[in-house]
Design an enzyme around this catalytic site. Structure first.
Site, mmCIF file in Angstrom:
data_model
loop_
_atom_site.group_PDB
_atom_site.id
_atom_site.type_symbol
_atom_site.label_atom_id
_atom_site.label_comp_id
_atom_site.label_asym_id
_atom_site.label_seq_id
_atom_site.Cartn_x
_atom_site.Cartn_y
_atom_site.Cartn_z
ATOM 1 N N GLU A 1 61.294 94.047 53.968
ATOM 2 C CA GLU A 1 62.283 93.277 54.407
ATOM 3 C C GLU A 1 61.640 91.755 55.102
ATOM 4 O OE1 GLU A 1 64.722 92.827 52.930
ATOM 5 O OE2 GLU A 1 66.588 95.126 54.290
ATOM 6 N N ASP B 1 61.750 104.924 50.272
ATOM 7 C CA ASP B 1 62.526 104.973 51.490
ATOM 8 C C ASP B 1 63.245 105.833 51.582
ATOM 9 O OD1 ASP B 1 63.132 103.178 49.248
ATOM 10 O OD2 ASP B 1 62.925 101.460 50.658
ATOM 11 N N HIS C 1 62.217 92.111 49.429
ATOM 12 C CA HIS C 1 61.429 92.876 49.445
ATOM 13 C C HIS C 1 61.192 94.309 48.977
ATOM 14 C CE1 HIS C 1 65.849 95.057 50.088
ATOM 15 N NE2 HIS C 1 65.195 96.208 49.127
ATOM 16 N N ASN D 1 65.147 89.567 48.241
ATOM 17 C CA ASN D 1 64.514 87.781 48.848
ATOM 18 C C ASN D 1 62.901 89.075 48.735
ATOM 19 O OD1 ASN D 1 64.673 90.744 50.308
ATOM 20 N ND2 ASN D 1 65.846 90.150 51.981
HETATM 21 C C1 GLP Z 1 66.954 98.970 47.987
HETATM 22 C C2 GLP Z 1 65.566 99.417 47.630
HETATM 23 C C3 GLP Z 1 64.677 99.159 46.678
HETATM 24 C C4 GLP Z 1 64.761 98.213 45.716
HETATM 25 C C5 GLP Z 1 66.001 97.277 45.576
HETATM 26 C C6 GLP Z 1 66.546 96.632 45.043
HETATM 27 O O1 GLP Z 1 66.630 97.438 48.105
HETATM 28 N N1 GLP Z 1 65.234 100.391 48.937
HETATM 29 O O2 GLP Z 1 63.243 99.882 46.932
HETATM 30 O O3 GLP Z 1 64.043 97.501 44.987
HETATM 31 O O4 GLP Z 1 66.903 98.043 46.979
HETATM 32 O O5 GLP Z 1 67.179 97.160 44.150
HETATM 33 P P1 GLP Z 1 67.939 97.051 42.360
HETATM 34 O O6 GLP Z 1 67.260 97.160 41.639
HETATM 35 O O7 GLP Z 1 69.049 98.132 42.621
HETATM 36 O O8 GLP Z 1 68.272 95.394 42.628
#
Ligand code: GLP
Length: 260
Positions: free
Chosen positions: A143, A67, A138, A136
């Site tokens: 989402e 993404d 995702h 959440n």
């Molecule tokens: C972002 C990314 C996700 C990732 C999430 C969790 O929203 N788009 O791909 O998994 O953050 O991030 P973290 O690893 O910092 O908790």
């Protein structure tokens, strides 16, 4: 769905990195699906170390990131392209031309989505897709309420995700509310999926992913329908799992099979 519970975040990073090393050893021209967020950072550090030690080479690999923020240029220090260059690509022997991140500045974001899908297909599909998970549930920026059949497209971020990611942006800095993300359908087509989660803040999302119903309200729960998904978590992220003992028992059996 294989659930591997390890002692801490470092063990999770090491285990995940080894899966990449094995994948590339089996197929040097692997197509890798990569992720951003804080969770994969230590895994990338391990891959950099392994690359420098000559244990793995990325020369023939191609990569596709999940993404990107819509409206952030590759040169912006909060763009996911910038993150990937800094955290991994600049330190390994991958050909930067073979690394792909959705184009957050495309004049026609809808087109950017279908172009990305086409590029993945053209590369032969993703062999191993790395995922983190949002609190959440995702995956990528899919989402809750995202279609489980979705493809790469523009997605609006929830307030919870915007708040979670605010820590990366300076005060008063513009923070995007839109993204372009691989869809859940796109992710499901990867040959193997590796989801990493660490820390207690991910425990509810992991319980919903592994033991909850398959539901668009927890996008990661779609992985229950994947034939080769491996969920690697630390003790803290495993605290809400009802069947934790069973998953550990399975892994014990698995290790026996591997040493036989
Ligand atoms: C972002 C990314 C996700 C990732 C999430 C969790 O929203 N788009 O791909 O998994 O953050 O991030 P973290 O690893 O910092 O908790």
């Amino acid at each position: 769905m294989r659930v591997v519970i390890l002692k801490d975040a470092q063990a999770v990073a090491h285990y995940g990195a080894q899966l990449f090393v094995k994948q590339i050893a089996q197929k040097p021209a692997s197509v890798l699906g990569l992720a951003t967020g804080s969770t994969p950072v230590n895994l990338y550090k391990e891959l950099i170390k392994a690359n420098k030690a000559g244990q793995v080479s990325f020369k023939q690999t191609t990569s596709f990131n999940l993404d990107e923020y819509l409206g952030l240029a590759a040169s912006h220090n909060q763009s996911y392209r910038y993150f990937m260059n800094e955290q991994l690509f600049n330190h390994i022997d991958i050909n930067i031309k073979n690394t792909h991140v959705p184009n957050g500045m495309h004049p026609n974001p809808k087109q950017a989505g279908s172009d990305y899908e086409q590029a993945i297909t053209h590369a032969g599909g993703i062999d191993l897709q790395l995922l983190g998970i949002g609190r959440n549930g995702h995956i990528g920026f899919n989402e809750p309420s995202s279609s489980l059949a979705s493809r790469t497209r523009v997605k609006t971020l929830t307030q919870a995700t915007i708040d979670d990611n605010a820590r990366f942006f300076a005060e008063n800095e513009y923070q995007p509310e839109l993204s372009i993300t691989m869809g859940i359908g796109t992710i499901m087509e990867s040959k193997q999926v590796l989801l990493l989660a660490t820390g207690e803040s991910k425990a509810d999302a992991i319980a919903a992913t592994v033991e909850g119903p398959i539901s668009a309200m927890c996008p990661a729960s779609a992985l229950q329908m994947h034939q080769d998904a491996i969920i690697v978590i630390d003790e803290a992220a495993a605290t809400k799992l009802t069947n934790k003992d069973f998953y550990q028992f399975i892994e014990k059996q698995q290790r026996k099979l591997e040493t036989d």
